[in-house]
Design an enzyme around this catalytic site. Structure first.
Site, PDB file in Angstrom:
ATOM      1  N   HIS A   1      15.124 -30.756  24.293  1.00  0.00           N
ATOM      2  CA  HIS A   1      13.525 -30.654  24.144  1.00  0.00           C
ATOM      3  C   HIS A   1      12.811 -31.966  23.816  1.00  0.00           C
ATOM      4  O   HIS A   1      11.848 -32.273  24.355  1.00  0.00           O
ATOM      5  CB  HIS A   1      13.365 -29.805  23.031  1.00  0.00           C
ATOM      6  CG  HIS A   1      13.899 -28.257  23.311  1.00  0.00           C
ATOM      7  ND1 HIS A   1      15.008 -27.509  23.174  1.00  0.00           N
ATOM      8  CD2 HIS A   1      13.066 -27.377  23.979  1.00  0.00           C
ATOM      9  CE1 HIS A   1      15.002 -26.492  23.478  1.00  0.00           C
ATOM     10  NE2 HIS A   1      14.048 -26.090  24.296  1.00  0.00           N
TER      11      HIS A   1
ATOM     12  N   ASP B   1      10.606 -19.883  22.547  1.00  0.00           N
ATOM     13  CA  ASP B   1      11.344 -20.101  21.358  1.00  0.00           C
ATOM     14  C   ASP B   1      10.865 -21.141  20.299  1.00  0.00           C
ATOM     15  O   ASP B   1      11.239 -21.388  19.289  1.00  0.00           O
ATOM     16  CB  ASP B   1      12.859 -20.688  21.734  1.00  0.00           C
ATOM     17  CG  ASP B   1      12.716 -21.851  22.884  1.00  0.00           C
ATOM     18  OD1 ASP B   1      11.773 -22.660  22.617  1.00  0.00           O
ATOM     19  OD2 ASP B   1      13.768 -22.098  23.641  1.00  0.00           O
TER      20      ASP B   1
ATOM     21  N   ASP C   1       3.825 -17.033  27.164  1.00  0.00           N
ATOM     22  CA  ASP C   1       5.134 -16.493  27.564  1.00  0.00           C
ATOM     23  C   ASP C   1       4.905 -15.252  27.625  1.00  0.00           C
ATOM     24  O   ASP C   1       4.396 -14.471  26.685  1.00  0.00           O
ATOM     25  CB  ASP C   1       5.989 -17.070  26.451  1.00  0.00           C
ATOM     26  CG  ASP C   1       7.498 -16.751  26.778  1.00  0.00           C
ATOM     27  OD1 ASP C   1       7.849 -15.705  27.222  1.00  0.00           O
ATOM     28  OD2 ASP C   1       8.488 -17.902  26.565  1.00  0.00           O
TER      29      ASP C   1
ATOM     30  N   ASP D   1       1.918 -12.935  31.710  1.00  0.00           N
ATOM     31  CA  ASP D   1       2.410 -13.601  32.936  1.00  0.00           C
ATOM     32  C   ASP D   1       1.709 -14.877  33.198  1.00  0.00           C
ATOM     33  O   ASP D   1       0.335 -15.101  33.115  1.00  0.00           O
ATOM     34  CB  ASP D   1       2.147 -12.736  34.082  1.00  0.00           C
ATOM     35  CG  ASP D   1       2.546 -13.338  35.356  1.00  0.00           C
ATOM     36  OD1 ASP D   1       3.769 -13.553  35.407  1.00  0.00           O
ATOM     37  OD2 ASP D   1       1.841 -13.811  36.169  1.00  0.00           O
ATOM     38  N   ALA D   2       2.481 -16.013  33.357  1.00  0.00           N
ATOM     39  CA  ALA D   2       2.014 -17.187  33.309  1.00  0.00           C
ATOM     40  C   ALA D   2       1.146 -17.454  34.551  1.00  0.00           C
ATOM     41  O   ALA D   2      -0.022 -18.394  34.510  1.00  0.00           O
ATOM     42  CB  ALA D   2       3.313 -18.285  33.349  1.00  0.00           C
TER      43      ALA D   2
ATOM     44  N   ASP E   1       8.458 -24.999  30.747  1.00  0.00           N
ATOM     45  CA  ASP E   1       9.967 -24.730  30.151  1.00  0.00           C
ATOM     46  C   ASP E   1      10.192 -23.233  30.424  1.00  0.00           C
ATOM     47  O   ASP E   1      10.735 -22.512  29.629  1.00  0.00           O
ATOM     48  CB  ASP E   1       9.795 -24.918  28.521  1.00  0.00           C
ATOM     49  CG  ASP E   1      11.167 -24.868  28.052  1.00  0.00           C
ATOM     50  OD1 ASP E   1      12.272 -25.151  28.536  1.00  0.00           O
ATOM     51  OD2 ASP E   1      11.269 -24.552  26.578  1.00  0.00           O
TER      52      ASP E   1
END
Length: 883
Positions: free
Chosen positions: A31, A59, A79, A111-112, A132
């Site tokens: 990260h 996350d 996300d 949805d991205a 990511d």
């Protein structure tokens, strides 16, 4: 499906569909490398009030890195997975520094692609975008590495904006890595590739390095990323600017793949092809180049792949050479045919393993018999209907083949004696037909046939590691025959048993689900490919050879050999508690331990362990046996039958490998280095032999197993009782848990005591507090999963109904015309059967399918009542315990 591995040292690891997302022991390497270079460069270009977008990253770990900078004014995180967001907000907050609680954070669960389209339309701009996303494994995922996607992200960036992208392993999948690079460059972004080493990823077999991309609408000059670049603090992995610069040093050998790696346009699955078929980087000279010094203007980008070609480029070129090679193989005609087939079969690793090996294996083993099961004229005609998608020369060959077939007398052996041209084109028909129409193109009168992705849609990168997903007993649903190509319907395609019950606890509830509507043993069948990849110490396999993250179980392993008496029942070996890693995945709900015992997880904190004297309920944290239960005959019979089936199947695979010396051992591919393929095959055979030994040991640990089940043993011992897990039921009024003890006697448990009858006579034994805790946790799990379970069962019922419709049509097709011979041979899958026998087997399949449909409907109808009963039972167990 996600899985959180919580370890005793306090560290955690997150798996999604079996693939590791992060391990808290080393996630900062990943990260920090993904986020901090883009953040630092964005701050250098624009000193304050940075606006950031995180795509994926549910996350919260990328957000943690961004919020290290006081100059980040706002962050949008998009996300689609609400479950991961929920975990990040709660359970992962200690790891992500509660980043999702930061006032600068806006979370968008959607949805991205939709989010980005809306943002572009609104002319929104970001200074930093961090992508990511998880590694793509299907057509939906690979669209996020297309030229069109990166063009959208470019339009969201201001001129000075920075984009950081999670890629793939450069050394393990170089073509995929450069395909992404070329796609970003094709979208008119200036891009710099770099990489780090993430030990947990390497341990999972993802590659010895992990790659990223740093991109911007304007040139990223070498001098911008310098040793003096101010990186946000605190840092744990990237210590200084000099170390950051070293990440952009790449081996010279890696760059070889860049000029040939095709970028992807929308509709392309070329990335999946590269994942499945790339040649890893194995030779490193030590010579390196800095990607910061690349002159991007000189980079040659191959033409994009737009998904219109049926075959990937390597396969197209190789097959073309096979057809139009200048020299014919030496030897007689039979040798020529064998050589041609070997040459084409060398290409099979270029196809998805999950789609092709069984078909090709059947073809090579007995070509004439295989061809009998194919409607060749029909298949050739279907391919020619898609002539616009095929190479022009191949269309010519197919038209010539169609002319040959029009004059063909039906003797399939004659097709194999017509020379190189016909045999090779026949093989092409099989290969391309399987890609276009998997599982449906071959059987006469086959059903179905739409297939949306040209590569077969396998897992691609990562193989099939899925924790809790996939195959084996209780895994695939089996309606319609699945991958059992060319073998007829067996027990009717749907083999008459069901492993689902509540969520993933089918094995733990044998009375509830296993016997509902009757049960028939699964057919013995073979055919799934056993990979030759090495099994890592952190992985274990199922009957297909697929690797999974190994589950671990803490229990008393009997090392001291001292037997102690306990307040619960059954002998328990004292003192030595140890963590044991499962060595074999018997099903998604059951594992085999090193000592041969079969275990079944109940909750994250408990599991069942079958022993010859009873089924132990074990607390995972302490390893203690908190209760020994009666060995339910239905559970023993279920486990034993499945162990025997898998042992039989693997033994057959081993036997086939020994009997196929001319074709190479199991797991070898035609052509290539013979010694290497033989070694791989021997390795696969050796691993299967070891697995067979484990299965035999597991069968012995079960103790006495009934040969068949009596009807009386298919009814709960308490009238109206509802099974919780094996040998434990809810009383119909919800007041007691009814527990069957090893002696066969029943005990009635509530929140205050336990009794030999319904609340009247207390037992002298100590109240089992810990068992009540485990049972309550399991009941809560049942309630929590009830909606998802209903959805799953409803979907399965719908699929089963569609299968029943197919069987009805088959039965109608088998009906004789007036005056026809009842023993006339008809096509039954890949076999020829007498008409009456085909009708008998189809009716049997229909009967068993209907039994399962009835059982599913019964479970669907009963689920609301069982859920309410479980809620009532939880309340009644919540009282204070007594001594």
């Amino acid at each position: 499906m996600y899985f959180v591995n919580r370890r005793n040292d306090g560290s955690i690891a997150l798996f999604i569909n079996g693939d590791l997302q992060f391990d808290s022991n080393d996630e900062r390497i990943y990260h920090e490398a993904l986020t901090l270079p883009a953040l630092a460069l964005a701050h250098r270009r624009k000193t304050d009030a940075l606006k950031a977008l995180i795509i994926g990253g549910g996350d919260g770990l990328v957000a943690r890195e961004l919020f290290k900078s006081q100059f980040v004014a706002s962050v949008d995180l998009v996300d689609y997975d609400a479950q991961i967001i929920n975990l990040a907000v709660k359970e992962f907050s200690s790891v992500n520094a509660a980043s999702l609680h930061d006032g600068r954070m806006a979370i968008h669960i959607m949805d991205a692609w939709e989010f980005v389209d809306n943002a572009v339309a609104a002319e929104r701009r970001y200074d930093v975008i961090i992508s990511d996303l998880t590694v793509a494994d299907d057509s939906q995922g690979v669209r996020f590495h297309t030229i069109e996607w990166y063009d959208r992200l470019r339009r969201l960036l201001g001129r000075d904006g920075l984009l950081a992208v999670n890629g793939v392993s450069p050394s393990a999948t170089p073509q995929a890595y450069w395909s992404i690079f070329n796609g970003i460059l094709k979208a008119e972004l200036h891009v710099r590739p770099y990489r780090v080493t993430v030990p947990s990823f390497a341990a999972e077999g993802y590659g010895q390095d992990w790659g990223f991309f740093l991109a911007s609408p304007q040139q990223i000059e070498a001098g911008e990323l310098c040793a003096e670049l101010p990186l946000a603090e605190p840092r744990f992995a990237i210590l200084d600017g000099a170390q950051l610069l070293s990440l952009f040093e790449l081996p010279q050998e890696l760059y070889v793949s860049q000029p040939t790696a095709m970028p992807a346009s929308l509709g392309s699955n070329i990335l999946l092809h590269y994942f499945a078929n790339t040649v890893p980087l194995t030779t490193i000279s030590g010579m390196a180049f800095s990607s910061l010094a690349l002159n991007l203007a000189d980079i040659v980008i191959p033409a994009p792949d737009n998904g219109t070609a049926i075959l990937p480029p390597e396969l197209r070129n190789a097959l073309s050479k096979s057809i139009y090679g200048d020299s014919a193989p030496a030897g007689d005609q039979e040798s020529q045919i064998a050589t041609i087939l070997d040459g084409v079969l060398e290409l099979m690793p270029s196809l998805e393993r999950s789609q092709t090996p069984e078909i090709i294996s059947d073809f090579v083993e007995n070509p004439a018999a295989f061809l009998e099961a194919i409607d060749l004229p029909g298949l050739v005609s279907r391919l020619l209907l898609r002539a616009a998608e095929l190479p022009a020369q191949l269309v010519i060959e197919l038209e010539l083949l169609r002319e040959t077939l029009s004059e063909w007398a039906g003797d399939h052996l004659t097709l194999l004696t017509l020379g190189k041209r016909v045999v090779t084109v026949l093989t092409l028909v099989i290969v391309i037909g399987n890609l276009l129409y998997p599982d449906s193109a071959y059987g006469k009168g086959g059903h179905g046939g739409h297939h949306g992705d040209h590569l077969g849609g396998g897992r691609g990168f990562g193989g099939g590691r899925g924790f809790g997903g996939g195959r084996g007993f209780g895994g695939g649903r089996g309606f319609g025959g699945g991958r059992d190509f060319g073998r007829g319907y067996g027990y009717g395609g749907y083999r008459g048993y069901w492993g689902h019950s509540w969520g993933t606890t089918g094995w733990a509830r044998p009375w509830h689900g296993f016997y509902s509507g009757g049960w028939a043993p699964p057919a013995y069948y073979g055919g799934n490919y056993w990979p030759t990849t090495n099994v890592q110490t952190t992985e274990y396999v199922d009957e297909t050879g697929s690797n999974y993250p190994a589950r671990k179980y803490t229990y008393n392993d009997g090392a001291t050999g001292v037997v102690a008496s306990t307040a619960t029942e059954g002998p328990v070996v004292a003192a030595h508690m140890a963590e044991h890693q499962a060595v074999y995945r018997l099903s998604p709900q059951a594992d085999i331990l090193p000592d041969g015992h079969v275990v079944m997880p109940l909750t994250e904190q408990s599991f069942l362990r079958i022993t010859s004297h009873g089924t132990q309920v074990i607390d995972q944290a302490s390893g203690h046996n908190v209760m020994t239960l009666y060995n339910d005959p239905s559970m023993l019979y279920q486990a034993a039958t499945e162990i025997k089936r898998q042992e039989h199947r693997l033994s057959r695979e081993i036997e086939n490998a020994h009997n196929n010396q001319n074709g190479g051992d199991l797991g070898s591919s035609a052509g290539g280095d013979q010694a290497s393929s033989g070694a791989q095959g021997n390795d696969a055979t050796s691993r299967m032999q070891s697995t067979v030994a484990k299965l035999k040991m597991a069968l012995q640990t079960l103790g006495p197993v009934p040969e068949r089940m009596a009807a009386a043993e298919q009814t709960p011992p308490v009238t109206g009782g509802v099974e919780v897990f094996t040998s434990v039921w809810m009383a119909p009024d919800g007041k007691y848990l009814v527990v069957k003890r090893p002696s066969g006697n029943l005990a009635y448990l509530d929140g205050k005591g336990w009794y030999s009858d319904a609340g009247k006579t207390k037992l002298n034994a100590q109240y089992p507090k810990q068992f009540k805790t485990i049972a309550t946790a399991f009941l809560n799990k049942m309630v929590k999963e009830s909606d998802a379970t209903r959805e799953m069962l409803t979907k399965d019922h719908k699929e089963g109904s569609a299968h029943m419709d197919m069987l009805r049509k088959e039965l109608n097709d088998f009906q004789p015309v007036p005056g026809a011979d009842p023993d006339e041979q008809v096509d039954y899958g890949s076999r020829k059967l007498g008409r009456s026998e085909a009708i008998r087997l189809t009716k049997l399949a229909m009967k068993r399918t209907q039994q399962k449909l009835d059982a599913l409907q019964k479970q669907i109808d009963g689920l609301p009542g069982e859920t309410e009963l479980a809620k009532q039972e939880i309340v009644n167990l919540g009282g204070g315990e007594t001594d």
